[in-house]
Enzyme design. Sequence first.
Site, short mmCIF file in Angstrom:
data_model
loop_
_atom_site.label_atom_id
_atom_site.label_comp_id
_atom_site.label_asym_id
_atom_site.label_seq_id
_atom_site.Cartn_x
_atom_site.Cartn_y
_atom_site.Cartn_z
N GLU A 142 -9.40 -10.59 -7.49
CA GLU A 142 -8.84 -9.43 -7.41
C GLU A 142 -7.31 -9.61 -8.24
OE1 GLU A 142 -7.30 -9.61 -3.53
OE2 GLU A 142 -9.14 -9.45 -2.78
N ASN A 168 -1.42 -0.17 7.21
CA ASN A 168 -0.97 -1.23 7.82
C ASN A 168 -0.44 -2.27 6.78
OD1 ASN A 168 -3.59 -1.88 6.03
ND2 ASN A 168 -4.27 -4.16 7.05
N HIS A 179 -1.92 -5.95 1.18
CA HIS A 179 -3.07 -6.10 1.36
C HIS A 179 -3.22 -7.74 0.73
CE1 HIS A 179 -6.76 -7.24 0.47
NE2 HIS A 179 -6.69 -8.09 -0.82
N LYS A 228 0.92 -1.26 0.29
CA LYS A 228 -0.07 0.18 0.23
C LYS A 228 0.83 1.72 -0.12
CE LYS A 228 -4.12 -2.44 2.25
NZ LYS A 228 -4.73 -2.43 3.93
N TYR A 264 -12.61 -2.64 -3.09
CA TYR A 264 -12.73 -3.30 -1.62
C TYR A 264 -14.56 -3.00 -1.60
CZ TYR A 264 -8.08 -2.82 0.39
OH TYR A 264 -6.91 -2.96 1.31
N1 LIG Z 1 -11.15 -0.55 12.04
C1 LIG Z 1 -11.02 -0.20 10.31
N2 LIG Z 1 -10.20 0.95 10.44
C2 LIG Z 1 -9.63 1.85 9.25
N3 LIG Z 1 -8.70 0.43 8.28
C3 LIG Z 1 -9.72 -0.03 8.39
C4 LIG Z 1 -10.56 -0.94 9.05
N4 LIG Z 1 -10.56 -1.91 9.36
C5 LIG Z 1 -9.93 -2.90 8.61
N5 LIG Z 1 -8.94 -1.55 7.46
C6 LIG Z 1 -8.56 -1.60 6.29
O1 LIG Z 1 -9.50 -2.60 5.35
C7 LIG Z 1 -8.70 -3.12 4.84
C8 LIG Z 1 -9.40 -4.65 4.22
O2 LIG Z 1 -8.59 -5.50 3.83
P1 LIG Z 1 -6.95 -5.13 4.10
O3 LIG Z 1 -5.91 -6.18 4.27
O4 LIG Z 1 -6.04 -5.02 2.47
O5 LIG Z 1 -6.48 -3.84 5.37
C9 LIG Z 1 -7.90 -3.15 5.92
C10 LIG Z 1 -7.54 -2.02 6.42
O6 LIG Z 1 -6.08 -1.77 5.57
#
Ligand SMILES: Nc1ncnc2c1ncn2[C@@H]1O[C@@H]2COP(=O)(O)O[C@H]2[C@H]1O
Length: 148
Positions: free
Chosen positions: A126, A112, A115, A9, A49
């Site tokens: 995807e 984070n 993905h 990301k 998403y």
């Molecule tokens: N509570 C949350 N607040 C903000 N972002 C979130 C939350 N839960 C999931 N995400 C985001 O949503 C994404 C969905 O899948 P990802 O694995 O890309 O990683 C996740 C985070 O980046």
Amino acid sequence: MERTYIMIKPDGVQRNLIAPILERFLAKGYILRGLKFLTVSKSLAETHYADLSSKPFFGALVEYITSGPVVAIALEGKDVVAQGRKIIGATNPAASAPGTIRGDFCIEVGRNVIHGSDSVESAERELGLWFPEGLVDNTPVLLSQIYE
Ligand SMILES: Nc1ncnc2c1ncn2[C@@H]1O[C@@H]2COP(=O)(O)O[C@H]2[C@H]1O
């Protein structure tokens, strides 16, 4: 062989984590079938998403993913969807074990760094979205050194 979609990301790119993140998957033995550095349109982020569109953080998530370039990665290997998620760690870095990518490289769920597809079905969807042109043929000569 199973395939998965991995994405570094914008925060992972900005923090110069492209090489250390890629290293973990390639050193493990997964085969690289696609690799792209690109800026993400709002519509691609929203489609990727789509399952989360009703979540309160959806707008912030789309803004985050479109805030800078990402690295799109296609990997192939035995059980790579589930094993890849183990390498990545729990969605919330606060719950990710040390030694996982999120456990080692980030702090907050909204930043984070990576993905990974959560199921074989999501992976195929995807991969089709991020690599509509198809994947690259890349069979290592020494496959017998990875699989018995
Ligand atoms: N509570 C949350 N607040 C903000 N972002 C979130 C939350 N839960 C999931 N995400 C985001 O949503 C994404 C969905 O899948 P990802 O694995 O890309 O990683 C996740 C985070 O980046």
